[in-house]
Design an enzyme around this catalytic site. Structure first.
Site, PDB file in Angstrom:
ATOM      1  N   ASP A  64       0.860  -1.174  -0.085  1.00 55.68           N
ATOM      2  CA  ASP A  64       0.037   0.128  -0.014  1.00 55.68           C
ATOM      3  C   ASP A  64       0.906   1.141  -0.073  1.00 55.68           C
ATOM      4  O   ASP A  64       2.100   1.147   0.272  1.00 55.68           O
ATOM      5  CB  ASP A  64      -0.722  -0.154   1.443  1.00 55.68           C
ATOM      6  CG  ASP A  64      -1.896   0.967   1.041  1.00 55.68           C
ATOM      7  OD1 ASP A  64      -2.472   1.332  -0.102  1.00 55.68           O
ATOM      8  OD2 ASP A  64      -2.770   1.120   2.260  1.00 55.68           O
ATOM      9  N   GLY A  65       0.188   2.316  -0.352  1.00 54.15           N
ATOM     10  CA  GLY A  65       1.118   3.632  -0.402  1.00 54.15           C
ATOM     11  C   GLY A  65      -0.031   4.625  -0.473  1.00 54.15           C
ATOM     12  O   GLY A  65      -0.978   4.491  -0.879  1.00 54.15           O
ATOM     13  N   GLU A  94       2.194   4.111  -4.362  1.00 48.33           N
ATOM     14  CA  GLU A  94       1.487   2.845  -4.490  1.00 48.33           C
ATOM     15  C   GLU A  94       2.411   2.022  -5.308  1.00 48.33           C
ATOM     16  O   GLU A  94       2.693   0.908  -5.176  1.00 48.33           O
ATOM     17  CB  GLU A  94       0.252   3.012  -5.065  1.00 48.33           C
ATOM     18  CG  GLU A  94      -0.878   3.454  -4.316  1.00 48.33           C
ATOM     19  CD  GLU A  94      -1.450   2.448  -3.530  1.00 48.33           C
ATOM     20  OE1 GLU A  94      -0.884   1.456  -3.315  1.00 48.33           O
ATOM     21  OE2 GLU A  94      -2.603   3.021  -3.096  1.00 48.33           O
ATOM     22  N   ASP A 152      -4.162  -2.489  -3.445  1.00 48.14           N
ATOM     23  CA  ASP A 152      -5.281  -2.093  -3.478  1.00 48.14           C
ATOM     24  C   ASP A 152      -5.404  -0.912  -4.661  1.00 48.14           C
ATOM     25  O   ASP A 152      -6.463  -0.066  -4.760  1.00 48.14           O
ATOM     26  CB  ASP A 152      -5.957  -1.692  -2.131  1.00 48.14           C
ATOM     27  CG  ASP A 152      -5.176  -0.711  -1.637  1.00 48.14           C
ATOM     28  OD1 ASP A 152      -4.112  -0.085  -2.197  1.00 48.14           O
ATOM     29  OD2 ASP A 152      -5.161  -0.106  -0.265  1.00 48.14           O
ATOM     30  N   HIS A 189      -9.110  -1.159   2.775  1.00 51.02           N
ATOM     31  CA  HIS A 189      -9.887  -1.141   3.872  1.00 51.02           C
ATOM     32  C   HIS A 189     -11.234  -2.298   4.218  1.00 51.02           C
ATOM     33  O   HIS A 189     -12.121  -1.643   4.520  1.00 51.02           O
ATOM     34  CB  HIS A 189     -10.290   0.012   4.337  1.00 51.02           C
ATOM     35  CG  HIS A 189      -9.320   1.220   4.125  1.00 51.02           C
ATOM     36  ND1 HIS A 189      -8.228   1.213   4.910  1.00 51.02           N
ATOM     37  CD2 HIS A 189      -8.868   2.086   3.064  1.00 51.02           C
ATOM     38  CE1 HIS A 189      -7.223   2.419   4.419  1.00 51.02           C
ATOM     39  NE2 HIS A 189      -7.685   2.657   3.323  1.00 51.02           N
TER      40      HIS A 189
END
Length: 154
Positions: free
Chosen positions: A11-12, A50, A72, A126
């Protein structure tokens, strides 16, 4: 074969966008877990962070392995699985003949992928996937450290 699979979640992000940013990655191989994170105190973007997460995760692997890489970011997943070969073929121009954004990171990600057998998976952010949530926490830690470094002028 499944014992040789490294499962990676990345993730980023940055706050604000653009602004200081962070990335995080969780790597699992058998019973081993490695958590990685970092940040950029200068002006960066969500998309750059990301991209940095899978780059750093793949570059950390010391031998050729099968990688199941979860992100994601549809930008990262679609970019590396659908768009990058066309961009490369077109001299790193988009279909609209504009320069590809983040070309330095796309090329670095391509090179990192070439060292392994990578299968890409998209995961809804999330949504309660434990390692995705952990990657998000690591990216936030990287971003907080980057913001602190930026405020100190580091």
């Amino acid at each position: 074969m499944s014992n040789d699979v490294v499962v990676v979640h990345t993730d980023g992000g940055c706050r604000p966008n653009p602004g200081p940013g962070g990335w995080g990655a969780v790597l699992r191989h058998r019973e081993h877990v490695r958590e990685m994170y970092g940040g950029e105190p200068g002006t960066t973007s969500n998309n750059r962070m990301e991209l940095m997460a899978p780059i750093m995760a793949l570059e950390a692997l010391t031998r050729r392995v099968v990688v199941h890489l979860h992100t994601d970011s549809t930008y990262v997943r679609n970019g590396i699985t659908k768009w990058v070969l066309g961009w490369e073929r077109n001299g790193w121009l988009t279909a609209a003949k504009q320069p590809v954004k983040n070309v330095d990171l796309w090329q670095r990600l391509q090179a990192a992928c070439a060292q392994h057998e990578v299968e890409w998976f998209w995961v809804k952010g999330h949504s309660g996937v434990a390692d995705n949530e952990l990657a998000d926490e690591l990216a936030t830690r990287g971003m907080q450290e980057a913001i602190a470094a930026a405020s100190l002028g580091v």
